[in-house]
Scaffold this motif. Structure first.
Motif, PDB file in Angstrom:
ATOM      1  N   SER A 126      -4.731  14.397  12.691  1.00 42.47           N
ATOM      2  CA  SER A 126      -5.755  14.377  11.638  1.00 42.47           C
ATOM      3  C   SER A 126      -5.592  15.548  10.684  1.00 42.47           C
ATOM      4  CB  SER A 126      -7.160  14.376  12.260  1.00 42.47           C
ATOM      5  OG  SER A 126      -7.353  15.512  13.072  1.00 42.47           O
ATOM      6  N   ALA A 127      -5.084  16.683  11.173  1.00 40.43           N
ATOM      7  CA  ALA A 127      -4.854  17.837  10.294  1.00 40.43           C
ATOM      8  C   ALA A 127      -3.784  17.513   9.254  1.00 40.43           C
ATOM      9  CB  ALA A 127      -4.448  19.051  11.117  1.00 40.43           C
ATOM     10  N   ALA A 128      -2.712  16.815   9.673  1.00 45.90           N
ATOM     11  CA  ALA A 128      -1.675  16.413   8.724  1.00 45.90           C
ATOM     12  C   ALA A 128      -2.230  15.418   7.718  1.00 45.90           C
ATOM     13  CB  ALA A 128      -0.493  15.807   9.479  1.00 45.90           C
ATOM     14  N   ALA A 129      -3.084  14.496   8.182  1.00 50.08           N
ATOM     15  CA  ALA A 129      -3.716  13.539   7.274  1.00 50.08           C
ATOM     16  C   ALA A 129      -4.589  14.260   6.247  1.00 50.08           C
ATOM     17  CB  ALA A 129      -4.547  12.539   8.077  1.00 50.08           C
ATOM     18  N   GLU A 130      -5.325  15.256   6.695  1.00 46.34           N
ATOM     19  CA  GLU A 130      -6.184  16.004   5.777  1.00 46.34           C
ATOM     20  C   GLU A 130      -5.359  16.730   4.716  1.00 46.34           C
ATOM     21  OE1 GLU A 130      -9.742  19.393   5.843  1.00 46.34           O
ATOM     22  OE2 GLU A 130      -8.713  18.832   7.694  1.00 46.34           O
ATOM     23  N   ARG A 131      -4.224  17.282   5.123  1.00 47.37           N
ATOM     24  CA  ARG A 131      -3.367  17.961   4.147  1.00 47.37           C
ATOM     25  C   ARG A 131      -2.862  16.981   3.085  1.00 47.37           C
ATOM     26  NH1 ARG A 131      -1.810  20.764   8.954  1.00 47.37           N
ATOM     27  NH2 ARG A 131      -0.036  19.371   9.337  1.00 47.37           N
ATOM     28  N   ALA A 132      -2.533  15.763   3.511  1.00 48.46           N
ATOM     29  CA  ALA A 132      -2.083  14.747   2.557  1.00 48.46           C
ATOM     30  C   ALA A 132      -3.211  14.362   1.598  1.00 48.46           C
ATOM     31  CB  ALA A 132      -1.572  13.520   3.305  1.00 48.46           C
ATOM     32  N   LEU A 133      -4.411  14.184   2.123  1.00 47.78           N
ATOM     33  CA  LEU A 133      -5.536  13.798   1.278  1.00 47.78           C
ATOM     34  C   LEU A 133      -5.846  14.888   0.250  1.00 47.78           C
ATOM     35  CD1 LEU A 133      -7.839  12.235   4.023  1.00 47.78           C
ATOM     36  CD2 LEU A 133      -6.586  11.003   2.242  1.00 47.78           C
ATOM     37  N   LYS A 134      -5.775  16.135   0.667  1.00 49.17           N
ATOM     38  CA  LYS A 134      -6.014  17.231  -0.275  1.00 49.17           C
ATOM     39  C   LYS A 134      -4.929  17.275  -1.349  1.00 49.17           C
ATOM     40  CE  LYS A 134      -8.609  20.382   2.747  1.00 49.17           C
ATOM     41  NZ  LYS A 134      -8.601  21.707   3.453  1.00 49.17           N
ATOM     42  N   ARG A 135      -3.707  16.974  -0.947  1.00 52.51           N
ATOM     43  CA  ARG A 135      -2.596  17.022  -1.901  1.00 52.51           C
ATOM     44  C   ARG A 135      -2.752  15.976  -2.999  1.00 52.51           C
ATOM     45  NH1 ARG A 135       0.326  16.362  -5.307  1.00 52.51           N
ATOM     46  NH2 ARG A 135       2.587  16.689  -5.519  1.00 52.51           N
ATOM     47  N   PHE A 136      -3.212  14.790  -2.653  1.00 49.80           N
ATOM     48  CA  PHE A 136      -3.217  13.695  -3.624  1.00 49.80           C
ATOM     49  C   PHE A 136      -4.592  13.416  -4.229  1.00 49.80           C
ATOM     50  CE2 PHE A 136       0.399  12.598  -0.760  1.00 49.80           C
ATOM     51  CZ  PHE A 136       1.399  12.813  -1.706  1.00 49.80           C
ATOM     52  N   TYR A 137      -5.632  14.081  -3.755  1.00 51.38           N
ATOM     53  CA  TYR A 137      -6.959  13.771  -4.274  1.00 51.38           C
ATOM     54  C   TYR A 137      -7.084  14.006  -5.779  1.00 51.38           C
ATOM     55  CZ  TYR A 137     -11.917  13.752  -5.179  1.00 51.38           C
ATOM     56  OH  TYR A 137     -13.145  13.475  -5.718  1.00 51.38           O
ATOM     57  N   PRO A 159       0.826  -1.206   0.000  1.00 50.90           N
ATOM     58  CA  PRO A 159       0.000   0.000   0.000  1.00 50.90           C
ATOM     59  C   PRO A 159       0.864   1.262   0.000  1.00 50.90           C
ATOM     60  CG  PRO A 159      -0.717  -1.549   1.692  1.00 50.90           C
ATOM     61  CD  PRO A 159       0.591  -2.047   1.182  1.00 50.90           C
ATOM     62  N   SER A 160       0.276   2.350  -0.434  1.00 52.28           N
ATOM     63  CA  SER A 160       0.953   3.639  -0.433  1.00 52.28           C
ATOM     64  C   SER A 160       1.283   4.085   0.987  1.00 52.28           C
ATOM     65  CB  SER A 160       0.054   4.690  -1.097  1.00 52.28           C
ATOM     66  OG  SER A 160       0.369   5.993  -0.664  1.00 52.28           O
ATOM     67  N   GLY A 161       2.533   4.488   1.205  1.00 48.78           N
ATOM     68  CA  GLY A 161       2.921   4.990   2.521  1.00 48.78           C
ATOM     69  C   GLY A 161       2.142   6.237   2.907  1.00 48.78           C
ATOM     70  N   ASN A 162       1.867   7.112   1.949  1.00 43.96           N
ATOM     71  CA  ASN A 162       1.083   8.304   2.244  1.00 43.96           C
ATOM     72  C   ASN A 162      -0.335   7.956   2.663  1.00 43.96           C
ATOM     73  OD1 ASN A 162       1.996  11.318   1.746  1.00 43.96           O
ATOM     74  ND2 ASN A 162       3.254  10.035   0.402  1.00 43.96           N
ATOM     75  N   ALA A 163      -0.937   6.979   1.970  1.00 44.30           N
ATOM     76  CA  ALA A 163      -2.303   6.587   2.300  1.00 44.30           C
ATOM     77  C   ALA A 163      -2.379   5.919   3.661  1.00 44.30           C
ATOM     78  CB  ALA A 163      -2.841   5.646   1.226  1.00 44.30           C
ATOM     79  N   VAL A 164      -1.447   5.009   3.937  1.00 45.86           N
ATOM     80  CA  VAL A 164      -1.439   4.327   5.237  1.00 45.86           C
ATOM     81  C   VAL A 164      -1.164   5.318   6.353  1.00 45.86           C
ATOM     82  CG1 VAL A 164      -0.275   2.570   6.621  1.00 45.86           C
ATOM     83  CG2 VAL A 164      -0.795   2.113   4.224  1.00 45.86           C
ATOM     84  N   ALA A 165      -0.242   6.264   6.119  1.00 43.37           N
ATOM     85  CA  ALA A 165       0.039   7.283   7.129  1.00 43.37           C
ATOM     86  C   ALA A 165      -1.196   8.120   7.414  1.00 43.37           C
ATOM     87  CB  ALA A 165       1.194   8.165   6.667  1.00 43.37           C
ATOM     88  N   ALA A 166      -1.901   8.535   6.360  1.00 46.10           N
ATOM     89  CA  ALA A 166      -3.094   9.369   6.552  1.00 46.10           C
ATOM     90  C   ALA A 166      -4.163   8.627   7.349  1.00 46.10           C
ATOM     91  CB  ALA A 166      -3.647   9.796   5.195  1.00 46.10           C
ATOM     92  N   ARG A 167      -4.409   7.393   6.992  1.00 46.91           N
ATOM     93  CA  ARG A 167      -5.440   6.609   7.695  1.00 46.91           C
ATOM     94  C   ARG A 167      -5.051   6.366   9.147  1.00 46.91           C
ATOM     95  NH1 ARG A 167      -6.513   0.967   8.319  1.00 46.91           N
ATOM     96  NH2 ARG A 167      -8.737   0.463   8.340  1.00 46.91           N
ATOM     97  N   ALA A 168      -3.797   5.983   9.373  1.00 47.70           N
ATOM     98  CA  ALA A 168      -3.366   5.685  10.737  1.00 47.70           C
ATOM     99  C   ALA A 168      -3.348   6.950  11.598  1.00 47.70           C
ATOM    100  CB  ALA A 168      -1.976   5.047  10.715  1.00 47.70           C
ATOM    101  N   LEU A 169      -2.916   8.070  11.035  1.00 48.38           N
ATOM    102  CA  LEU A 169      -2.891   9.320  11.797  1.00 48.38           C
ATOM    103  C   LEU A 169      -4.305   9.757  12.173  1.00 48.38           C
ATOM    104  CD1 LEU A 169      -0.134  11.255   9.836  1.00 48.38           C
ATOM    105  CD2 LEU A 169      -0.015  10.574  12.248  1.00 48.38           C
ATOM    106  N   GLN A 170      -5.248   9.596  11.259  1.00 47.91           N
ATOM    107  CA  GLN A 170      -6.636   9.940  11.576  1.00 47.91           C
ATOM    108  C   GLN A 170      -7.146   9.099  12.740  1.00 47.91           C
ATOM    109  OE1 GLN A 170      -8.529  11.386   7.305  1.00 47.91           O
ATOM    110  NE2 GLN A 170      -8.479   9.213   7.739  1.00 47.91           N
ATOM    111  N   ARG A 171      -6.874   7.810  12.684  1.00 46.41           N
ATOM    112  CA  ARG A 171      -7.351   6.921  13.744  1.00 46.41           C
ATOM    113  C   ARG A 171      -6.673   7.246  15.076  1.00 46.41           C
ATOM    114  NH1 ARG A 171      -8.917   0.896  11.862  1.00 46.41           N
ATOM    115  NH2 ARG A 171     -10.606   1.506  10.454  1.00 46.41           N
ATOM    116  N   LEU A 172      -5.372   7.522  15.018  1.00 47.21           N
ATOM    117  CA  LEU A 172      -4.664   7.840  16.253  1.00 47.21           C
ATOM    118  C   LEU A 172      -5.179   9.141  16.858  1.00 47.21           C
ATOM    119  CD1 LEU A 172      -2.388   6.862  18.127  1.00 47.21           C
ATOM    120  CD2 LEU A 172      -0.810   8.285  16.791  1.00 47.21           C
ATOM    121  N   ALA A 173      -5.599  10.074  16.020  1.00 48.65           N
ATOM    122  CA  ALA A 173      -6.141  11.336  16.523  1.00 48.65           C
ATOM    123  C   ALA A 173      -7.357  11.096  17.408  1.00 48.65           C
ATOM    124  CB  ALA A 173      -6.507  12.251  15.360  1.00 48.65           C
ATOM    125  N   TYR A 174      -8.204  10.138  17.008  1.00 51.86           N
ATOM    126  CA  TYR A 174      -9.410   9.871  17.783  1.00 51.86           C
ATOM    127  C   TYR A 174      -9.124   9.062  19.042  1.00 51.86           C
ATOM    128  CZ  TYR A 174     -11.714  11.640  13.638  1.00 51.86           C
ATOM    129  OH  TYR A 174     -12.105  12.434  12.585  1.00 51.86           O
TER     130      TYR A 174
END
Length: 275
Positions: free
Chosen positions: A158-169, A135-150
């Motif tokens: 989660s803010a860093a994850a959101e920035r990554a998602l916006k960058r690659f969407y 899997p993509s390291g960016n995608a796994v990082a974004a998902r894991a960071l979101q979960r860890l935030a909660y």
């Protein structure tokens, strides 16, 4: 044929997640223990002065670790904590997440570089977001960071994850087939995962964990935290009573504690939290 005997953090992260998940579903404590031993080895031998070393062989760990090492290990830890919660795994997950943000994030444009800010200078410093054999390291990082935030209340993750998602969407929108991991992280960005926090003695919580494991819910986190566990985040530090209590949360919004297993299963099956 010869056997490749080097130990890689990234591949171990994938294996830890798989062993932990399988251990939950099939109720195999030996598989969970195997995943824990792998984590303990990485933390003891390949974690040096707040950084990961990518590879180990013949008694020597070396090479600065890459994005995939941090992202896959963080993702594996989040799964392992659901199999059997250990406070040291939560602490390690937060340390890895902090290094991800400090050493890999492209603060100007979003997303995570494959190499750290302190890595040797390369002709091109990539930020891969598409899936390959792994899997993509960016995608796994974004998902894991979101979960860890909660789990921690640290919305910087989660803010860093959101920035990554916006960058690659924009790339993912054009070629969804190559970005399935990123699309999964994006789905959890719009609809945060449900988190079930169990508190009680380990023996009393076991049938609750087993019952929840029989429900197919890939976007649910279940953490059974035994009485007496120290160094919990505020979100996870729920009160302990004589009997098992469960809190069902989505994002940072939680229902009142549930004291009956059947009521919990009904709540999890049909959902009673506004999204």
């Amino acid at each position: 044929p010869g056997r490749d005997e080097k130990i890689l953090v990234s591949w171990n992260g994938l294996m830890i997640k798989g062993m932990a998940r399988a251990g939950i579903v099939f109720d195999r404590e030996d598989w969970i223990a195997s995943a824990q031993r792998a984590v303990d080895f990485v933390r003891r031998v390949m974690w040096d002065d707040r950084r990961l070393l990518a590879t180990y062989k013949d008694g020597r760990a070396h090479l600065n670790a890459y994005l995939d090492d941090y992202a896959f290990m963080l993702d594996g830890l989040i799964e392992l904590m659901q199999a059997e919660f250990r406070a040291e795994d939560l602490a390690f997950a937060q340390e890895l997440a902090n290094v991800l943000l400090e050493q890999f994030e492209d603060r100007a444009n979003g997303g995570f570089f494959f190499t750290s800010h302190g890595h040797e200078k390369l002709i091109h410093r990539g930020k891969p977001a598409h899936d390959n054999a792994t899997p993509s390291g960016n995608a796994v990082a974004a998902r894991a960071l979101q979960r860890l935030a909660y789990l921690t209340g640290n919305m910087g993750y989660s803010a860093a994850a959101e920035r990554a998602l916006k960058r690659f969407y924009p790339q993912a929108e054009q070629r969804q087939g190559g970005f399935s991991s990123l699309m999964g992280a994006l789905a959890e960005h719009f609809e945060p995962p449900e988190t079930v926090i169990l508190r009680g003695t380990a023996d009393a919580m076991r049938p609750w964990k087993q019952a929840l494991a029989r429900l197919y819910a890939p976007h649910r986190l279940v953490l059974a935290i035994p009485a007496g566990t120290q160094k919990l985040t505020e979100i996870l530090d729920k009160p302990v009573h004589d009997a098992v209590n469960a809190w069902v949360c989505r994002g940072v919004t939680c229902l009142s504690p549930i004291k009956d297993l059947q009521e919990l299963l009904k709540t999890c099956q049909f959902g009673q939290i506004d999204r």
